[in-house]
Write a protein that holds these residues in place. Structure first.
Motif, mmCIF file in Angstrom:
data_model
loop_
_atom_site.group_PDB
_atom_site.id
_atom_site.type_symbol
_atom_site.label_atom_id
_atom_site.label_comp_id
_atom_site.label_asym_id
_atom_site.label_seq_id
_atom_site.Cartn_x
_atom_site.Cartn_y
_atom_site.Cartn_z
ATOM 1 N N UNK A 147 7.287 -1.529 -7.904
ATOM 2 C CA UNK A 147 6.606 -0.600 -8.890
ATOM 3 C C UNK A 147 7.178 1.045 -7.967
ATOM 4 N N UNK A 148 6.783 1.769 -8.646
ATOM 5 C CA UNK A 148 6.470 2.984 -7.887
ATOM 6 C C UNK A 148 5.420 4.050 -8.278
ATOM 7 N N UNK A 149 5.722 3.980 -6.478
ATOM 8 C CA UNK A 149 4.312 4.959 -6.624
ATOM 9 C C UNK A 149 5.182 6.437 -5.563
ATOM 10 N N UNK A 150 4.004 7.359 -5.990
ATOM 11 C CA UNK A 150 4.250 8.787 -4.877
ATOM 12 C C UNK A 150 2.945 8.036 -3.489
ATOM 13 N N UNK A 151 3.206 9.214 -2.227
ATOM 14 C CA UNK A 151 2.721 9.363 -1.192
ATOM 15 C C UNK A 151 1.853 10.347 -0.436
ATOM 16 N N UNK A 152 0.754 10.275 0.140
ATOM 17 C CA UNK A 152 0.655 11.629 0.282
ATOM 18 C C UNK A 152 0.940 12.198 1.478
ATOM 19 N N UNK A 153 2.097 11.446 2.412
ATOM 20 C CA UNK A 153 2.206 12.118 3.474
ATOM 21 C C UNK A 153 3.466 12.461 3.427
ATOM 22 N N UNK A 154 4.680 11.686 2.472
ATOM 23 C CA UNK A 154 5.965 12.162 1.763
ATOM 24 C C UNK A 154 5.874 12.275 0.827
ATOM 25 N N UNK A 155 6.245 13.194 0.316
ATOM 26 C CA UNK A 155 6.445 14.153 -1.409
ATOM 27 C C UNK A 155 7.556 13.324 -1.871
ATOM 28 N N UNK A 168 0.856 -13.064 -6.316
ATOM 29 C CA UNK A 168 0.345 -14.081 -6.832
ATOM 30 C C UNK A 168 -1.484 -14.265 -7.873
ATOM 31 N N UNK A 169 -1.616 -12.696 -8.318
ATOM 32 C CA UNK A 169 -2.891 -12.352 -8.765
ATOM 33 C C UNK A 169 -2.489 -11.157 -9.210
ATOM 34 N N UNK A 170 -2.643 -10.422 -9.881
ATOM 35 C CA UNK A 170 -2.420 -9.732 -11.150
ATOM 36 C C UNK A 170 -3.266 -9.015 -10.679
ATOM 37 N N UNK A 171 -4.524 -8.804 -11.098
ATOM 38 C CA UNK A 171 -5.742 -8.340 -11.004
ATOM 39 C C UNK A 171 -5.624 -7.713 -9.331
ATOM 40 N N UNK A 172 -5.231 -8.912 -8.794
ATOM 41 C CA UNK A 172 -5.627 -7.566 -7.447
ATOM 42 C C UNK A 172 -4.430 -6.901 -7.137
ATOM 43 N N UNK A 173 -2.467 -7.270 -7.226
ATOM 44 C CA UNK A 173 -1.959 -6.247 -7.315
ATOM 45 C C UNK A 173 -2.031 -4.968 -8.282
ATOM 46 N N UNK A 174 -3.112 -4.697 -9.122
ATOM 47 C CA UNK A 174 -2.972 -3.646 -10.137
ATOM 48 C C UNK A 174 -3.801 -2.207 -8.898
ATOM 49 N N UNK A 175 -5.128 -2.596 -8.111
ATOM 50 C CA UNK A 175 -6.183 -2.361 -7.431
ATOM 51 C C UNK A 175 -5.365 -2.000 -6.104
ATOM 52 N N UNK A 176 -4.140 -3.285 -5.103
ATOM 53 C CA UNK A 176 -4.429 -3.199 -4.092
ATOM 54 C C UNK A 176 -3.552 -2.125 -3.786
ATOM 55 N N UNK A 177 -4.260 -1.690 -2.341
ATOM 56 C CA UNK A 177 -3.533 -0.545 -1.767
ATOM 57 C C UNK A 177 -1.631 -0.138 -1.541
ATOM 58 N N UNK A 178 -0.762 0.526 -0.792
ATOM 59 C CA UNK A 178 -0.142 0.658 -0.417
ATOM 60 C C UNK A 178 0.028 0.122 1.178
ATOM 61 N N UNK A 179 -0.271 -0.112 1.465
ATOM 62 C CA UNK A 179 -0.696 -0.618 3.055
ATOM 63 C C UNK A 179 -0.282 -2.378 2.583
ATOM 64 N N UNK A 180 -0.636 -2.661 1.215
ATOM 65 C CA UNK A 180 -0.333 -4.600 0.679
ATOM 66 C C UNK A 180 1.099 -4.907 0.089
ATOM 67 N N UNK A 181 2.153 -3.439 0.105
ATOM 68 C CA UNK A 181 3.682 -3.013 -0.988
ATOM 69 C C UNK A 181 4.147 -3.295 0.458
ATOM 70 N N UNK A 182 5.564 -3.844 0.190
ATOM 71 C CA UNK A 182 6.594 -2.909 0.954
ATOM 72 C C UNK A 182 7.175 -2.331 0.342
ATOM 73 N N UNK A 183 7.978 -1.348 0.672
ATOM 74 C CA UNK A 183 8.528 -0.080 0.482
ATOM 75 C C UNK A 183 9.721 -0.397 0.654
#
Length: 281
Positions: A147-155, A168-183
């Motif tokens: 998925x694509x996301x913007x960041x506050x610290x790097x335009x 494994x959890x679609x609902x959680x995936x929708x609400x997770x912070x970027x800290x829980x994802x791999x850039x």
């Protein structure tokens, strides 16, 4: 190098927004025309009180490196045959060239009620919307959980992969912070210039360009930043006439991605798409 004739095409989206398309565009002449148009609009507003239509310039640039107003030449790692142009936008050094979609936003921010922060957020969220739509509707397994996301610290806009736990959890995936994802890296850059409340310059989305051009620089001033393109996550049509009907159904063309982005920006300009909460740090 083969000389390619620049082509221009103008289209009116509605009374207050039109598009201008430029192919095989040299950077300096395009920038000069963009600045001249902005200064003309400023003059018409100040001297005659006229509101002129805002403009989106859809540009396919000839290869060029551009260095922002406060850009540091130390971020240019290797000199090549590609021109390096000092320009007046924000940001550091980046590359423009064929296969990359550049959109310049010539907007009267006061007339549409946008702050500079609104402009940046609308730009980032328009890219997020389009890239995520392309990824979610792709039949390629490569785009699963990307998925694509913007960041506050790097335009800019970046691609992230869900971790196994989140995936494994679609609902959680929708609400997770970027800290829980791999850039994974950066797919789009942006840099604007504001003059008397009018914006110019804009965004650059990598669709099916040759990413090796970024090896000669620290993209946007970030050493080791991995640059990405949409073509590595879904099929981008290169020669539609040579494709089977099934293959075309499973892929997108550069022009289709471009139109998706234009449509999204036009809706935002008309107030039909509101800003989401600003991306987390």
């Amino acid at each position: 190098m083969q000389n390619v004739t620049q082509q221009t095409h103008n289209t009116s989206l509605h009374d207050t927004l039109l598009t201008k398309s430029l192919s095989a565009a040299d950077y300096v002449s395009t920038h000069d025309a963009m600045l001249a148009r902005t200064l003309e609009r400023i003059s018409l507003k100040k001297e005659q009180g006229l509101r002129t239509p805002d403009e989106l310039w859809i540009v396919d640039h000839n290869d060029v490196y551009t260095l922002g107003q406060a850009g540091k030449e130390e971020h240019i790692l290797q000199r090549t045959d590609t021109p390096i142009i000092k320009t007046d936008r924000g940001g550091q050094v980046t590359w423009h060239g064929h296969g990359q979609l550049v959109v310049y936003w010539l907007f009267d921010l006061d007339s549409i009620g946008w702050s500079v922060r609104n402009l940046v957020s609308h730009a980032e969220q328009a890219i997020e919307d389009v890239v995520n739509d392309c990824l979610q509707n792709s039949l390629s397994s490569i785009s699963d959980n990307i998925s694509a996301h913007a960041r506050r610290d790097a335009p800019g806009v970046y691609l992230y992969a869900d971790t196994d736990t989140v995936a494994d959890n679609d609902a959680q995936a929708q609400n997770t912070s970027l800290d829980d994802k791999i850039m994974l890296g950066k797919i789009a850059s942006l840099g604007f210039k504001i003059k008397h409340g009018f914006s110019y310059h804009g965004i650059a989305l990598n669709i099916d360009c040759d990413l090796s051009a970024f090896n000669a620089i620290n993209p946007c001033g970030y050493a080791g930043m991995q640059m990405l393109r949409l073509a590595d996550f879904l099929t981008i049509q290169k020669e539609p006439e040579a494709q089977t009907a099934q293959h075309m159904h499973n892929s997108l063309s550069y022009e289709q991605v471009t139109q998706k982005l234009i449509d999204n920006i036009a809706k935002r300009h008309a107030g039909l798409i509101e800003l989401r909460a600003i991306a987390p740090k």
